[in-house]
Design a protein around this motif. Structure first.
Motif, mmCIF file in Angstrom:
data_model
loop_
_atom_site.group_PDB
_atom_site.id
_atom_site.type_symbol
_atom_site.label_atom_id
_atom_site.label_comp_id
_atom_site.label_asym_id
_atom_site.label_seq_id
_atom_site.Cartn_x
_atom_site.Cartn_y
_atom_site.Cartn_z
ATOM 1 N N VAL A 105 0.833 -1.202 0.000
ATOM 2 C CA VAL A 105 0.000 0.000 0.000
ATOM 3 C C VAL A 105 0.869 1.254 0.000
ATOM 4 C CG1 VAL A 105 -1.713 1.300 1.314
ATOM 5 C CG2 VAL A 105 -1.920 -1.169 1.104
ATOM 6 N N ARG A 106 1.932 1.241 0.812
ATOM 7 C CA ARG A 106 2.841 2.397 0.799
ATOM 8 C C ARG A 106 3.459 2.577 -0.575
ATOM 9 N NH1 ARG A 106 4.621 0.882 5.948
ATOM 10 N NH2 ARG A 106 6.362 -0.237 4.987
ATOM 11 N N GLY A 107 3.819 1.449 -1.190
ATOM 12 C CA GLY A 107 4.401 1.504 -2.534
ATOM 13 C C GLY A 107 3.423 2.104 -3.529
ATOM 14 N N LYS A 108 2.155 1.741 -3.391
ATOM 15 C CA LYS A 108 1.153 2.294 -4.312
ATOM 16 C C LYS A 108 1.036 3.810 -4.128
ATOM 17 C CE LYS A 108 -3.628 1.679 -5.907
ATOM 18 N NZ LYS A 108 -4.402 2.826 -5.458
ATOM 19 N N ARG A 109 1.104 4.238 -2.871
ATOM 20 C CA ARG A 109 1.036 5.688 -2.614
ATOM 21 C C ARG A 109 2.206 6.419 -3.290
ATOM 22 N NH1 ARG A 109 -3.643 7.543 -0.044
ATOM 23 N NH2 ARG A 109 -4.308 6.102 1.565
ATOM 24 N N ILE A 110 3.398 5.822 -3.182
ATOM 25 C CA ILE A 110 4.564 6.466 -3.794
ATOM 26 C C ILE A 110 4.411 6.488 -5.316
ATOM 27 C CG2 ILE A 110 7.060 6.267 -4.135
ATOM 28 C CD1 ILE A 110 7.136 4.894 -1.351
ATOM 29 N N TRP A 111 3.905 5.368 -5.843
ATOM 30 C CA TRP A 111 3.647 5.265 -7.276
ATOM 31 C C TRP A 111 2.717 6.397 -7.729
ATOM 32 C CZ3 TRP A 111 4.923 2.550 -11.605
ATOM 33 C CH2 TRP A 111 4.005 2.501 -12.647
ATOM 34 N N GLU A 112 1.681 6.664 -6.947
ATOM 35 C CA GLU A 112 0.712 7.692 -7.334
ATOM 36 C C GLU A 112 1.248 9.099 -7.107
ATOM 37 O OE1 GLU A 112 -2.717 6.592 -5.090
ATOM 38 O OE2 GLU A 112 -3.197 4.947 -6.459
ATOM 39 N N LYS A 113 1.931 9.275 -5.979
ATOM 40 C CA LYS A 113 2.418 10.615 -5.653
ATOM 41 C C LYS A 113 3.372 11.127 -6.728
ATOM 42 C CE LYS A 113 5.209 12.706 -2.154
ATOM 43 N NZ LYS A 113 6.488 12.070 -2.462
ATOM 44 N N ASN A 114 4.135 10.205 -7.319
ATOM 45 C CA ASN A 114 5.102 10.624 -8.330
ATOM 46 C C ASN A 114 4.592 10.496 -9.750
ATOM 47 O OD1 ASN A 114 7.462 11.280 -6.644
ATOM 48 N ND2 ASN A 114 7.183 9.158 -5.995
ATOM 49 N N ASN A 115 3.350 10.062 -9.903
ATOM 50 C CA ASN A 115 2.760 9.887 -11.229
ATOM 51 C C ASN A 115 3.677 9.101 -12.172
ATOM 52 O OD1 ASN A 115 1.027 10.032 -13.365
ATOM 53 N ND2 ASN A 115 1.309 12.214 -13.767
ATOM 54 N N CYS A 116 4.115 7.941 -11.717
ATOM 55 C CA CYS A 116 4.934 7.065 -12.567
ATOM 56 C C CYS A 116 4.148 6.682 -13.823
ATOM 57 C CB CYS A 116 5.329 5.790 -11.835
ATOM 58 S SG CYS A 116 6.068 6.044 -10.214
ATOM 59 N N MET A 117 2.801 6.661 -13.677
ATOM 60 C CA MET A 117 1.929 6.307 -14.791
ATOM 61 C C MET A 117 1.943 7.358 -15.893
ATOM 62 S SD MET A 117 -1.985 5.278 -14.322
ATOM 63 C CE MET A 117 -2.526 3.597 -14.266
ATOM 64 N N GLY A 118 2.557 8.502 -15.617
ATOM 65 C CA GLY A 118 2.657 9.536 -16.637
ATOM 66 C C GLY A 118 3.761 9.266 -17.643
ATOM 67 N N CYS A 119 4.571 8.224 -17.409
ATOM 68 C CA CYS A 119 5.590 7.817 -18.383
ATOM 69 C C CYS A 119 5.446 6.337 -18.712
ATOM 70 C CB CYS A 119 6.998 8.049 -17.842
ATOM 71 S SG CYS A 119 7.464 9.788 -17.741
ATOM 72 N N HIS A 120 5.139 5.531 -17.669
ATOM 73 C CA HIS A 120 5.087 4.075 -17.807
ATOM 74 C C HIS A 120 3.651 3.578 -17.922
ATOM 75 C CE1 HIS A 120 9.279 3.266 -16.636
ATOM 76 N NE2 HIS A 120 9.146 4.258 -15.768
ATOM 77 N N THR A 121 3.488 2.346 -18.433
ATOM 78 C CA THR A 121 2.219 1.663 -18.243
ATOM 79 C C THR A 121 2.386 0.619 -17.153
ATOM 80 O OG1 THR A 121 2.797 0.161 -20.055
ATOM 81 C CG2 THR A 121 1.213 1.898 -20.557
ATOM 82 N N LEU A 122 1.271 0.348 -16.452
ATOM 83 C CA LEU A 122 1.214 -0.726 -15.470
ATOM 84 C C LEU A 122 -0.120 -1.418 -15.715
ATOM 85 C CD1 LEU A 122 2.521 -2.006 -12.919
ATOM 86 C CD2 LEU A 122 1.153 -0.432 -11.567
ATOM 87 N N LEU A 123 -0.139 -2.724 -15.787
ATOM 88 C CA LEU A 123 -1.317 -3.479 -16.243
ATOM 89 C C LEU A 123 -1.754 -2.956 -17.614
ATOM 90 C CD1 LEU A 123 -3.529 -3.539 -12.970
ATOM 91 C CD2 LEU A 123 -1.495 -4.888 -13.488
ATOM 92 N N GLY A 124 -0.824 -2.428 -18.373
ATOM 93 C CA GLY A 124 -1.152 -1.925 -19.712
ATOM 94 C C GLY A 124 -1.852 -0.584 -19.723
ATOM 95 N N GLU A 125 -1.857 0.131 -18.593
ATOM 96 C CA GLU A 125 -2.507 1.434 -18.560
ATOM 97 C C GLU A 125 -1.524 2.508 -18.151
ATOM 98 O OE1 GLU A 125 -5.874 1.319 -16.011
ATOM 99 O OE2 GLU A 125 -6.784 -0.324 -17.130
ATOM 100 N N GLY A 126 -1.578 3.617 -18.852
ATOM 101 C CA GLY A 126 -0.702 4.715 -18.499
ATOM 102 C C GLY A 126 -0.161 5.379 -19.742
ATOM 103 N N ALA A 127 1.148 5.696 -19.720
ATOM 104 C CA ALA A 127 1.738 6.412 -20.849
ATOM 105 C C ALA A 127 2.669 5.484 -21.614
ATOM 106 C CB ALA A 127 2.493 7.623 -20.330
#
Ligand code: HEM
Ligand code: HEM
Ligand code: FE2
Lengths: 145, 454
Positions: free
Chosen positions: A48-70
């Protein structure tokens, strides 16, 4: 003739029916199937902490995870399997932007604890049953070494 | 323009075109990043900042356009002034402020990190209050009005549902799968559901105005089209549940119902063209007509055909989360909602200002260059996407190696994007030449028709 009244019934009836089926299936998915398929019992505090860090830094703005993102940087669902935790840890802890092949990541300079949490999160994601995604390559690669 | 309060729409339209320009600038920033020319700005605007800004500006300029359209259409359809213009002004300025704060915040890591829903939680609450004010004004006007037309009802229904569907996006989940599951209740059910109602309502209004076709005929078909939208689109949400950890039955349900979604867009296109031909009258504002018919056609191409191209599970397994998605995203958003807003603006500006700029050729050139540019961008992204799927997914090449192979397509994309941007600049020159709305338009511009010699 097909009247406006019929058209109205088609709209309201069709919408109501579709919505009811959708809610029913969603309830079934969420209550019974998704917990099994995602192994939700394994969502620890680290994850859960890892997910928070993932969101706080918007990693999804460059990477995909589960095929979703950038689509700018590698898909990360199976990254633990692909690179191993040690390499990922050094990428996350790096004080300069990681980018051996041209494109740059943000330099996160993470603490040991934060990096471990992100790795726990990515490990949990990597173990979800994704119905066959990402697919295994089927064509052989021309000679590359 | 019959009612003075319709002029409030101008503010929303001005904000809309302004944010469109900013969106394009951030598009170029990302393009430079992809070509490796980002070293000088990477520290202030890394790719994820540029992307969140690009996509959120898109959503905000479209919503601003929809709100402007509603403020213009609802008084006229319900035959009374808007209940409160000062409140509408407050709603406008607070909406603009929230949008600006959100976008600036992205440059300082203030965001939620969920694609399309990056707006941080405190601002979400402000958005909710803002949208409630907007809906209150629209509903009160409709309620007190002399008549409630189907066109106005469909438009309002779309706006109310869109507001309701914002809420599932505000719940936080520990599980990435559930997070994604409900993110789609916002993103998918917006663009492939309730926004289509907004689209249907605005298109119907424009067609009634521009072709002079009988309202009864238009409104009957409107119900059929939005019926198709929901019957296919609600269960079609399943096309996003294939590979995120949801059960396998979504492959079948999502596959079947999402494959029906293009029917609604096909319906919209057939509807627009048959009304145009039935109308038998010609409105002098041909530029508005171009954008209206263009919207109907391009939405079918971008959402219907290009959506269909990757919606079946056997295809989506390979294309999921690649540039194929970005290709579809651009033409679909542009065709269905971008062109819709520009059509509405093109129609309303002469009415509000009394100027007939649609008689010059700048508007025509803007229409064609923007659209050819966007088709070029889509084609370049398609080539890049298909090559990526083959190299990375089918052959197993490393992500970055495959990206370096396809970088040439981004040069072509940026060249096309420049043409697109040129068209938008022309459009905006026209927008500013119209000037501000006036109390009594000097030249009376009403929906005067030129009879067509058959
Ligand atoms: C105007 C309507 C539409 C718009 C604006 C639109 C836009 C988008 C966008 C922006 C995405 C990426 C979303 C994300 O990853 O967060 C997407 C994904 C997708 N769209 Fe659409 N779309 C529309 C209609 C359709 C239709 C009618 C279909 C099917 C026939 C379709 C099929 C898909 C599929 C399968 C994906 C997932 C791609 C993937 O797996 O990566 N879309 N769409
Ligand atoms: C004209 C210049 C433009 C350029 C250079 C541009 C470029 C880009 C780039 C590089 C991305 C990110 C793709 C990735 O993740 O790697 C993107 C995303 C996106 N852009 Fe644009 N864009 C432009 C205009 C537009 C316009 C006018 C629209 C809509 C009407 C639009 C809608 C989108 C959408 C919906 C996404 C997200 C796609 C997805 O997640 O699948 N863009 N754009
Ligand atoms: Fe969808």
């Amino acid at each position: 003739m097909f009247s406006k009244k019929n058209a109205q019934i088609f709209f309201f009836g069709g919408t109501f029916l579709s919505f009811a089926v959708f809610i029913g299936l969603s309830w079934h998915s969420i209550a019974y199937e998704i917990p099994k398929q995602t192994n939700s019992a394994a969502i620890t505090e680290d994850v859960v902490r890892g997910k928070r860090i993932w969101e706080k830094n918007n990693c999804m703005g460059c990477h995909t995870l589960l095929g979703e993102g950038a689509y700018y940087a590698p898909e990360l669902t199976k990254v633990i399997e692909r690179r191993g935790p040690e390499m990922i840890k050094s990428i996350l802890k790096s004080p300069t932007p990681w980018g051996p092949r041209g494109r740059l990541m943000v330099a996160y300079n993470m603490s040991e604890q934060d990096a471990n949490d992100v790795i726990a999160f990515l490990t949990w994601c990597g173990n979800i049953d994704l119905n066959g995604f990402p697919p295994k390559p089927v064509l052989s690669q021309p000679t590359k070494n | 323009m019959k009612y003075q309060s319709q002029k409030i729409a101008y503010l929303f339209f001005a904000l809309s075109v302004l944010l469109l320009v900013l969106q394009i600038i951030y598009g170029f920033i990302m393009g430079l990043g992809r070509l490796g020319y980002d070293e000088w700005f990477h520290d202030f605007i890394p790719f994820n900042t540029a992307r969140a800004t690009h996509t959120n500006l898109l959503v905000v300029w479209l919503l601003s356009g929809f709100m402007g359209a509603a403020y213009y259409i609802i008084p006229e359809e319900s035959q009374r002034e808007l209940v409160s213009v000062p409140l509408a002004k407050i709603q406008f300025y607070s909406f603009a402020l929230v949008g600006v704060v959100a976008v600036v915040g992205y440059h300082f890591n203030w965001w939620e990190g969920r694609k399309f829903l990056e707006i941080p939680r405190p601002l979400d609450y402000l958005v909710v209050i803002n949208v409630l004010t907007f809906l209150g004004l629209i509903l009160a006007t409709l309620y007190k009005g002399k008549q409630r037309t189907t066109t106005a009802m469909v438009l309002t229904m779309g706006l109310v549902f869109a507001a309701l569907l914002y809420l599932p996006g505000m719940v936080w989940f520990e599980s990435q799968t559930l997070d994604s599951y409900f993110r789609w209740w916002v993103v998918h059910l917006w663009v492939e559901g309730v926004w289509e109602l907004i689209m249907g309502g605005i298109l119907a209004y424009l067609l009634i105005k521009l072709t002079g076709v009988d309202r009864e005929v238009i409104e009957k078909w409107l119900y059929v089209i939005i019926g198709l939208t929901f019957i296919s689109g609600i269960l079609g949400t399943g096309h996003h549940y294939y590979f995120i950890g949801a059960p396998r039955y979504w492959l079948i349900i999502g596959g079947i119902f999402s494959a029906l979604e293009p029917l609604a867009f096909l319906g919209m296109a057939l509807f627009a063209f048959s009304m145009y031909r039935k109308g038998g009258k010609k409105h002098p504002n041909t530029i508005a007509l171009y954008w209206t018919l263009g919207c109907a056609i391009t939405s079918f191409a971008g959402a219907g055909l290009l959506g269909m191209a990757h919606t079946l599970p056997s295809v989506n397994l390979w294309t999921h989360g690649t540039l194929v998605t970005a290709m579809h995203g651009h033409l679909a958003f542009w065709g269905a909602y971008g062109m819709l807003v520009l059509a509405m603006i093109s129609y309303a500006m002469p009415m509000m200002t009394g100027r007939k700029l649609y008689q010059n050729s700048r508007g025509q050139i803007a229409f064609w260059t923007a659209n050819i540019g966007m088709i070029g961008m889509t084609t370049a992204l398609a080539a890049a996407g298909v090559a990526q799927v083959y190299l990375e997914r089918r052959m197993g090449m490393e992500f970055m190696d495959a990206q370096n192979e396809i970088s040439v397509h981004f040069l072509i994309m940026l060249a096309s994007a420049s043409l697109f941007a040129f068209g938008i600049v022309l459009y905006i020159i026209d927008f500013f030449k119209y000037g501000r709305p006036v109390d009594t338009p000097s030249q009376q511009v009403e929906d005067s028709f030129i009879a067509v010699s058959e």
